[in-house]
Scaffold this motif. Sequence first.
Motif, PDB file in Angstrom:
ATOM      1  N   ARG A 106       2.522   6.502  -6.839  1.00 22.10           N
ATOM      2  CA  ARG A 106       1.410   7.005  -7.477  1.00 22.10           C
ATOM      3  C   ARG A 106       1.417   8.616  -7.552  1.00 22.10           C
ATOM      4  N   TYR A 107       2.260   9.269  -6.625  1.00 25.85           N
ATOM      5  CA  TYR A 107       2.766  10.670  -6.613  1.00 25.85           C
ATOM      6  C   TYR A 107       3.949  10.761  -7.033  1.00 25.85           C
TER       7      TYR A 107
ATOM      8  N   HIS B  54       0.831  -1.231   0.094  1.00 20.76           N
ATOM      9  CA  HIS B  54       0.212   0.062   0.165  1.00 20.76           C
ATOM     10  C   HIS B  54       0.719   1.362  -0.039  1.00 20.76           C
ATOM     11  N   ILE B  55       1.985   1.345   0.980  1.00 18.31           N
ATOM     12  CA  ILE B  55       2.507   2.546   1.163  1.00 18.31           C
ATOM     13  C   ILE B  55       3.556   2.657  -0.341  1.00 18.31           C
TER      14      ILE B  55
ATOM     15  N   LYS C   1       2.707   1.543  -3.275  1.00 17.76           N
ATOM     16  CA  LYS C   1       1.959   2.281  -4.385  1.00 17.76           C
ATOM     17  C   LYS C   1       1.724   3.681  -4.185  1.00 17.76           C
ATOM     18  N   GLU C   2       0.939   4.110  -2.961  1.00 15.00           N
ATOM     19  CA  GLU C   2       1.045   5.415  -2.648  1.00 15.00           C
ATOM     20  C   GLU C   2       2.163   6.469  -3.078  1.00 15.00           C
ATOM     21  N   TYR C   3       3.192   5.846  -2.640  1.00 10.10           N
ATOM     22  CA  TYR C   3       4.620   6.751  -3.135  1.00 10.10           C
ATOM     23  C   TYR C   3       4.697   6.745  -4.671  1.00 10.10           C
TER      24      TYR C   3
END
Length: 309
Positions: free
Chosen positions: A280-281, A273-274, A276-278
């Motif tokens: 993504r941005y 999750h983290i 993918k979040e990283y």
Amino acid sequence: QSTWGQRLYFCCIFFLFLSLYFPMAIYCTVGILLAVLGSGSIISGYEFDIKHHTHPETVAVIDKVVARCPTITRKYSIGSSVKGHTLWVLEMSDKPGTHEAGEPEFKYIGNMHGNEVVGKEMLLTLMQYLCEEYLTGNNREVTDLIDNTRIHIMPTMNPDGYDVAHSAGHTSGYVQGRYNANGKDLNRNFPDLNTVVYQNEKSGGPQDHLQYDTQLWKVEKETRAIIDWIISYPFVLSANLHGGTLVSNYGYDISRPDQYGYAATPDDDYFKHISKEYSRYNPGMTASLFVEVLALMKVVLPTVLIGTQ
């Protein structure tokens, strides 16, 4: 074979999709482009010190940030390198030097490999950015980060290696300066606790608060400093910035002795999750996603676009 009109059409469709589901990726890309096209500053009226910094220059940037933002910063040392360079950390918080109950502590490490310099420069820029944006009082996200998170930033873990890479120059081979002064790869110098966990799974031993034999596992001076640092502060999350490959990877990357391939952990969902979040941005990773999606659409990309990946 697709026409230029088809390529343009798919590009428009993709960016429409991206703007709907990942708007921050667009904002980040635009922000970085504006910064590059501008005078080098991200904040109007403040010029970031963006260059390759020697160790004394790195310390000077930290001191500069402390001088500008003394109420939210603290400079401290966790030890020294083999050659005696101090391993400095900059803490950024509304109450520097104090652990507040319920407030998460986060650490950044850069330049573990001395020749991978971008991470160090990113962290030096980050501390300047957080300081200047906090001073403006207009950036609610930065204010919230400083007021509700205790951030620890170590620009360089391997200043000795950086000195070698800096002196050798970029034409001397990519491994110059990668290791510390004793020729050790610090990224592969930490105790192999994976194997201890796997053994304990079979024997019913502990899965946390693990001990390792200091006589069997000799760690370098820099590695020992990081271990002691981790023990001293209740970090809940960390990021170690490397260079050379565009990936987001995470710990426990050694497979079990009887199993080849991906070794998932109890925290696997959170790690994914983290990561993918990283990504993504991260505009660079978004560009890679862009190439992959168009490839799935079987759109032939111009050579120049492929070269930017």
